[in-house]
Design a protein around this motif. Structure first.
Motif, PDB file in Angstrom:
ATOM      1  N   THR A  47       0.830  16.110 -24.978  1.00 29.80           N
ATOM      2  CA  THR A  47       1.019  14.631 -24.711  1.00 29.80           C
ATOM      3  C   THR A  47       1.980  14.542 -23.463  1.00 29.80           C
ATOM      4  N   ILE A  48       2.868  15.317 -23.439  1.00 29.38           N
ATOM      5  CA  ILE A  48       3.833  15.465 -22.208  1.00 29.38           C
ATOM      6  C   ILE A  48       2.957  15.604 -20.941  1.00 29.38           C
ATOM      7  N   PHE A  49       2.326  16.515 -20.933  1.00 27.16           N
ATOM      8  CA  PHE A  49       1.276  16.890 -19.552  1.00 27.16           C
ATOM      9  C   PHE A  49       0.342  15.524 -19.358  1.00 27.16           C
ATOM     10  N   ILE A  50      -0.109  15.015 -20.418  1.00 24.36           N
ATOM     11  CA  ILE A  50      -1.218  13.950 -20.157  1.00 24.36           C
ATOM     12  C   ILE A  50      -0.487  12.782 -19.700  1.00 24.36           C
ATOM     13  N   VAL A  51       0.820  12.533 -20.220  1.00 23.03           N
ATOM     14  CA  VAL A  51       1.509  11.363 -19.666  1.00 23.03           C
ATOM     15  C   VAL A  51       1.784  11.503 -18.250  1.00 23.03           C
ATOM     16  N   ILE A  52       2.220  12.742 -17.760  1.00 24.48           N
ATOM     17  CA  ILE A  52       2.810  13.141 -16.421  1.00 24.48           C
ATOM     18  C   ILE A  52       1.500  12.979 -15.506  1.00 24.48           C
ATOM     19  N   GLY A  53       0.400  13.639 -15.936  1.00 19.71           N
ATOM     20  CA  GLY A  53      -0.855  13.797 -15.030  1.00 19.71           C
ATOM     21  C   GLY A  53      -1.225  12.196 -15.069  1.00 19.71           C
ATOM     22  N   LEU A  54      -1.579  11.432 -16.017  1.00 23.91           N
ATOM     23  CA  LEU A  54      -1.932   9.866 -15.781  1.00 23.91           C
ATOM     24  C   LEU A  54      -0.938   9.253 -15.004  1.00 23.91           C
ATOM     25  N   VAL A  55       0.254   9.329 -15.145  1.00 17.14           N
ATOM     26  CA  VAL A  55       1.179   8.668 -14.071  1.00 17.14           C
ATOM     27  C   VAL A  55       1.027   9.033 -12.605  1.00 17.14           C
ATOM     28  N   LEU A  56       0.760  10.351 -12.318  1.00 16.59           N
ATOM     29  CA  LEU A  56       0.507  10.664 -11.009  1.00 16.59           C
ATOM     30  C   LEU A  56      -0.716   9.992 -10.501  1.00 16.59           C
ATOM     31  N   PHE A  57      -1.709  10.375 -11.286  1.00 11.71           N
ATOM     32  CA  PHE A  57      -2.917   9.889 -10.969  1.00 11.71           C
ATOM     33  C   PHE A  57      -3.039   8.538 -10.795  1.00 11.71           C
ATOM     34  N   ILE A  58      -2.716   7.652 -11.667  1.00  6.58           N
ATOM     35  CA  ILE A  58      -2.789   6.145 -11.264  1.00  6.58           C
ATOM     36  C   ILE A  58      -1.899   5.605 -10.271  1.00  6.58           C
ATOM     37  N   TYR A  59      -0.738   6.248 -10.101  1.00 10.80           N
ATOM     38  CA  TYR A  59       0.096   6.102  -9.023  1.00 10.80           C
ATOM     39  C   TYR A  59      -0.522   6.123  -7.908  1.00 10.80           C
ATOM     40  N   SER A  60      -1.107   7.383  -7.576  1.00 11.14           N
ATOM     41  CA  SER A  60      -1.800   7.766  -6.289  1.00 11.14           C
ATOM     42  C   SER A  60      -2.977   6.791  -6.038  1.00 11.14           C
ATOM     43  N   GLU A  61      -3.696   6.470  -7.063  1.00  6.72           N
ATOM     44  CA  GLU A  61      -4.702   5.492  -6.660  1.00  6.72           C
ATOM     45  C   GLU A  61      -4.650   4.165  -6.528  1.00  6.72           C
ATOM     46  N   VAL A  62      -3.677   3.674  -7.318  1.00  8.30           N
ATOM     47  CA  VAL A  62      -2.950   2.369  -6.957  1.00  8.30           C
ATOM     48  C   VAL A  62      -2.576   2.148  -5.699  1.00  8.30           C
ATOM     49  N   GLN A  63      -1.865   3.229  -4.983  1.00  9.15           N
ATOM     50  CA  GLN A  63      -1.055   3.060  -3.779  1.00  9.15           C
ATOM     51  C   GLN A  63      -2.237   2.997  -2.779  1.00  9.15           C
ATOM     52  N   ALA A  64      -3.536   3.999  -3.117  1.00 13.21           N
ATOM     53  CA  ALA A  64      -4.756   3.837  -2.298  1.00 13.21           C
ATOM     54  C   ALA A  64      -5.176   2.543  -2.196  1.00 13.21           C
ATOM     55  N   VAL A  65      -5.284   1.904  -3.429  1.00 12.95           N
ATOM     56  CA  VAL A  65      -6.047   0.669  -3.266  1.00 12.95           C
ATOM     57  C   VAL A  65      -5.346  -0.491  -2.643  1.00 12.95           C
ATOM     58  N   LEU A  66      -3.776  -0.463  -2.616  1.00 20.66           N
ATOM     59  CA  LEU A  66      -3.056  -1.381  -1.826  1.00 20.66           C
ATOM     60  C   LEU A  66      -3.205  -1.026  -0.600  1.00 20.66           C
ATOM     61  N   VAL A  67      -3.501   0.039  -0.169  1.00 19.07           N
ATOM     62  CA  VAL A  67      -3.487   0.397   1.541  1.00 19.07           C
ATOM     63  C   VAL A  67      -4.837  -0.187   1.942  1.00 19.07           C
ATOM     64  N   VAL A  68      -5.969   0.044   1.021  1.00 21.10           N
ATOM     65  CA  VAL A  68      -7.246  -0.114   1.396  1.00 21.10           C
ATOM     66  C   VAL A  68      -7.346  -1.808   1.493  1.00 21.10           C
ATOM     67  N   ARG A  69      -6.757  -2.473   0.616  1.00 26.38           N
ATOM     68  CA  ARG A  69      -6.797  -3.945   0.503  1.00 26.38           C
ATOM     69  C   ARG A  69      -6.319  -4.700   1.713  1.00 26.38           C
ATOM     70  N   ASP A  70      -5.098  -3.852   2.112  1.00 28.06           N
ATOM     71  CA  ASP A  70      -4.369  -4.435   3.432  1.00 28.06           C
ATOM     72  C   ASP A  70      -5.383  -4.350   4.542  1.00 28.06           C
ATOM     73  N   GLN A  71      -5.806  -3.004   4.699  1.00 23.29           N
ATOM     74  CA  GLN A  71      -6.811  -2.640   5.844  1.00 23.29           C
ATOM     75  C   GLN A  71      -7.923  -3.658   5.878  1.00 23.29           C
ATOM     76  N   ASP A  72      -8.609  -3.988   4.703  1.00 26.14           N
ATOM     77  CA  ASP A  72      -9.746  -4.974   4.649  1.00 26.14           C
ATOM     78  C   ASP A  72      -9.337  -6.228   5.228  1.00 26.14           C
ATOM     79  N   PHE A  73      -8.082  -6.678   4.696  1.00 29.00           N
ATOM     80  CA  PHE A  73      -7.632  -7.944   5.339  1.00 29.00           C
ATOM     81  C   PHE A  73      -7.349  -7.927   6.730  1.00 29.00           C
ATOM     82  N   ARG A  74      -6.656  -7.051   7.125  1.00 32.38           N
ATOM     83  CA  ARG A  74      -6.610  -6.866   8.687  1.00 32.38           C
ATOM     84  C   ARG A  74      -7.983  -7.115   9.356  1.00 32.38           C
TER      85      ARG A  74
END
Length: 305
Positions: free
Chosen positions: A88-115
């Motif tokens: 349970t500890i490992f899966i929580v850490i893994g999901l947090v890291l994965f979702i954090y990385s991908e959400v940050q990538a989504v925000l960057v891509v959205r800004d790039q699309d808008f520009r």
């Protein structure tokens, strides 16, 4: 003469009676033998039926056997709980890291699309975007490492959570020879499905067609994993690997090589290039940490002003 004839008749009658008695005795012995054979056959059938009943999995008997084993070995439940908590500890850490990385990538891509849209409509000039593009490069560079590390933690977590099944199978007396191989393969395929599902969730608004591809991968995997068929799962792995590489890498490269515009159904999910040099990887991680620290410091300074 009459006496002799009477004696002969009596002897003949006695012989007939003896023969009849012998026949009756043989018939009784044969009947008893048949009854004995039938009884043995019936007993054998009963024993076979009892063995079949024992071999059939009975949930009530399994629970009772586990409870009895737990009474004799109190550390058994503690060991299972340790594996589950670790997973349970490992899966929580893994999901947090994965979702954090991908959400940050989504925000960057959205800004790039808008520009890019503003540039096409001549509402913005590219000359003053160099610092922003450098910041986005630093943010996106370690994204593959963080996302893949999160998936690896999810895989380890699932393997930890599945491992107690091997101990339970041993206690119940069920076959468990390839148990470690089964749980490793199951954790691997399940981690792919979980990561694909969250990619669908994160990218569904920004890249809907790409999100559908991730959803197909996750849905098909979740349908095939319960079958436990290794050939089907290996075929699925080959198909989804080809689908992912073809959709996200080969087709975009083909359109870029032809210098033609990509169709609307062909969408990328940001830069996912990763260096094989661990020194470069560490450098990108340090640059990302420094860039985010500088941004937070700048935000705090602006708030104070």
């Amino acid at each position: 003469n009459r006496s002799a004839m009477g004696v002969g008749r009596l002897s003949a009658g006695g012989s007939l009676m003896s023969a009849a008695a012998m026949l009756l005795l043989l018939a009784a012995v044969a009947h008893a033998q048949n009854v004995t054979d039938s009884a043995e056959e019936i007993a054998e059938e009963i024993r076979e039926a009892e063995m079949e009943d024992r071999n059939k999995f009975n949930p009530r008997h399994a629970v009772a056997r586990l409870a009895f084993y737990q009474d004799e070995h109190p550390e058994f439940a503690a060991g299972i709980a340790t594996w589950l908590v670790t997973g349970t500890i490992f899966i929580v850490i893994g999901l947090v890291l994965f979702i954090y990385s991908e959400v940050q990538a989504v925000l960057v891509v959205r800004d790039q699309d808008f520009r890019a849209k503003l540039l096409r409509q001549n509402y913005m000039e590219r000359s003053n975007m160099a610092p922003l593009e450098e910041y986005e490069r630093k943010i996106m560079a370690p994204r593959p490492v963080i996302s893949l590390f999160g998936v690896l933690l999810i895989f380890v977590a699932l393997a930890c959570m599945f491992y107690p099944l091997c101990d339970i199978l041993n206690v119940l007396g069920l076959p468990s020879a390839p148990c470690l191989l089964v749980i490793t393969a199951g954790a691997f395929f399940s981690a792919i499905c979980i990561a694909s599902f969250w990619m669908f969730v994160v990218w569904s608004c920004t890249r809907p067609w790409a999100a559908v591809v991730f959803l197909l991968i996750s849905f098909s995997g979740n349908m095939l994993i319960p079958t436990g068929d290794p050939l089907l799962l290996l075929l699925w792995l080959v198909v989804v690997t080809g689908l992912g590489l073809g959709y996200f890498f080969w087709l975009p490269e083909m359109y870029r090589g032809q210098q033609s515009e990509m169709p609307p159904w062909l969408q990328d999910v940001g830069n996912f290039e990763m260096s094989a040099d661990w020194r470069v990887v560490l450098q990108t991680l340090r640059e990302k940490a420094d860039a985010e620290t500088d941004k937070l410091t700048e935000a705090e300074t602006q708030k104070e002003r």
